[in-house]
Write a protein that holds these residues in place. Sequence first.
Motif, short mmCIF file in Angstrom:
data_model
loop_
_atom_site.label_atom_id
_atom_site.label_comp_id
_atom_site.label_asym_id
_atom_site.label_seq_id
_atom_site.Cartn_x
_atom_site.Cartn_y
_atom_site.Cartn_z
N SER A 173 0.82 -1.20 0.00
CA SER A 173 0.00 0.00 0.00
C SER A 173 0.86 1.26 0.00
O SER A 173 0.42 2.31 -0.40
N ASP A 174 2.09 1.13 0.44
CA ASP A 174 3.00 2.27 0.49
C ASP A 174 4.05 2.09 -0.60
O ASP A 174 4.81 1.13 -0.61
N LEU A 175 4.08 3.03 -1.55
CA LEU A 175 5.01 2.92 -2.67
C LEU A 175 6.46 2.87 -2.21
O LEU A 175 7.32 2.34 -2.90
N ALA A 176 6.77 3.39 -1.04
CA ALA A 176 8.14 3.34 -0.54
C ALA A 176 8.57 1.91 -0.24
O ALA A 176 9.76 1.60 -0.24
N ASP A 177 7.60 1.02 0.00
CA ASP A 177 7.90 -0.38 0.29
C ASP A 177 8.14 -1.19 -0.98
O ASP A 177 8.55 -2.33 -0.92
N GLY A 178 7.86 -0.63 -2.13
CA GLY A 178 8.05 -1.33 -3.40
C GLY A 178 6.81 -1.26 -4.26
O GLY A 178 5.75 -0.85 -3.81
N PRO A 179 6.95 -1.67 -5.51
CA PRO A 179 5.82 -1.58 -6.44
C PRO A 179 4.76 -2.65 -6.20
O PRO A 179 5.04 -3.70 -5.64
N ASP A 180 3.55 -2.38 -6.64
CA ASP A 180 2.44 -3.33 -6.61
C ASP A 180 2.47 -4.06 -7.96
O ASP A 180 2.03 -3.54 -8.97
N PHE A 181 3.05 -5.26 -7.97
CA PHE A 181 3.26 -5.98 -9.21
C PHE A 181 1.98 -6.44 -9.87
O PHE A 181 1.91 -6.54 -11.09
N LEU A 182 0.94 -6.73 -9.10
CA LEU A 182 -0.34 -7.13 -9.70
C LEU A 182 -0.93 -5.97 -10.49
O LEU A 182 -1.40 -6.16 -11.62
N THR A 183 -0.92 -4.78 -9.92
CA THR A 183 -1.43 -3.61 -10.64
C THR A 183 -0.56 -3.33 -11.86
O THR A 183 -1.07 -3.02 -12.95
N MET A 184 0.74 -3.44 -11.69
CA MET A 184 1.65 -3.23 -12.81
C MET A 184 1.33 -4.19 -13.95
O MET A 184 1.29 -3.80 -15.12
N ALA A 185 1.09 -5.44 -13.62
CA ALA A 185 0.80 -6.45 -14.64
C ALA A 185 -0.50 -6.15 -15.38
O ALA A 185 -0.59 -6.33 -16.59
N THR A 186 -1.51 -5.66 -14.67
CA THR A 186 -2.76 -5.33 -15.35
C THR A 186 -2.56 -4.13 -16.27
O THR A 186 -3.17 -4.04 -17.33
N ARG A 187 -1.70 -3.22 -15.89
CA ARG A 187 -1.39 -2.08 -16.77
C ARG A 187 -0.62 -2.51 -18.00
O ARG A 187 -0.66 -1.84 -19.03
N LEU A 188 0.09 -3.63 -17.90
CA LEU A 188 0.87 -4.14 -19.02
C LEU A 188 0.08 -5.11 -19.90
O LEU A 188 0.61 -5.64 -20.86
N GLY A 189 -1.18 -5.36 -19.54
CA GLY A 189 -2.01 -6.16 -20.43
C GLY A 189 -2.76 -7.32 -19.81
O GLY A 189 -3.55 -7.97 -20.50
N ALA A 190 -2.52 -7.64 -18.56
CA ALA A 190 -3.31 -8.70 -17.93
C ALA A 190 -4.74 -8.19 -17.75
O ALA A 190 -4.97 -7.01 -17.51
N VAL A 191 -5.70 -9.08 -17.89
CA VAL A 191 -7.10 -8.71 -17.77
C VAL A 191 -7.53 -8.60 -16.32
O VAL A 191 -8.32 -7.76 -15.94
N SER A 192 -6.97 -9.48 -15.49
CA SER A 192 -7.36 -9.54 -14.09
C SER A 192 -6.17 -10.03 -13.27
O SER A 192 -5.17 -10.48 -13.82
N SER A 193 -6.30 -9.91 -11.95
CA SER A 193 -5.23 -10.38 -11.08
C SER A 193 -5.82 -10.97 -9.81
O SER A 193 -6.90 -10.59 -9.38
N LEU A 194 -5.08 -11.91 -9.24
CA LEU A 194 -5.47 -12.55 -7.99
C LEU A 194 -4.26 -12.59 -7.07
O LEU A 194 -3.17 -12.99 -7.47
N GLN A 195 -4.49 -12.19 -5.84
CA GLN A 195 -3.45 -12.27 -4.80
C GLN A 195 -3.55 -13.63 -4.13
O GLN A 195 -4.63 -14.04 -3.70
N LYS A 196 -2.45 -14.38 -4.07
CA LYS A 196 -2.43 -15.66 -3.35
C LYS A 196 -2.35 -15.37 -1.86
O LYS A 196 -1.62 -14.46 -1.47
#
Length: 144
Positions: A86-109
Amino acid sequence: MAKILIVDDDTAVQATIRLLLERAGHSVVVASDGRQGLAVFESGDFDLLFLDIFMPGMDGLETMRLIHQQQPLIPIIVISGRPIVSDLADGPDFLTMATRLGAVSSLQKPFKPAALLAAVAGCLEAAKRPSSSAIQVGDTASRP
């Protein structure tokens, strides 16, 4: 129903997703990493892909990029066990990044079976629509 490819290096995750999808009537093929997933994808005719983001060798983002070069409209659901930050200082949100790169949906394990099946149903329905804008990039499935 649909022919689905699961690309994940975790055999327990593969087995869980495969079981849920096969019980729902889908045909499922699994691959253990991005390179194997790309080779399997090229030899089959799939309706949907599950891609783990973090795998040894070729990761899910690179695999997705190469798959989209061949078949730009294939629906892809990305999955990841890394925590959503939730805090960008801790690192990127890869699921959101992936959806911006073309994934239709994402699931957190770990995800709930209902969330997985809802994501699959939504992606398959969107892919059936005639409009190329039918698949809304960036939709994120519910988290546990």
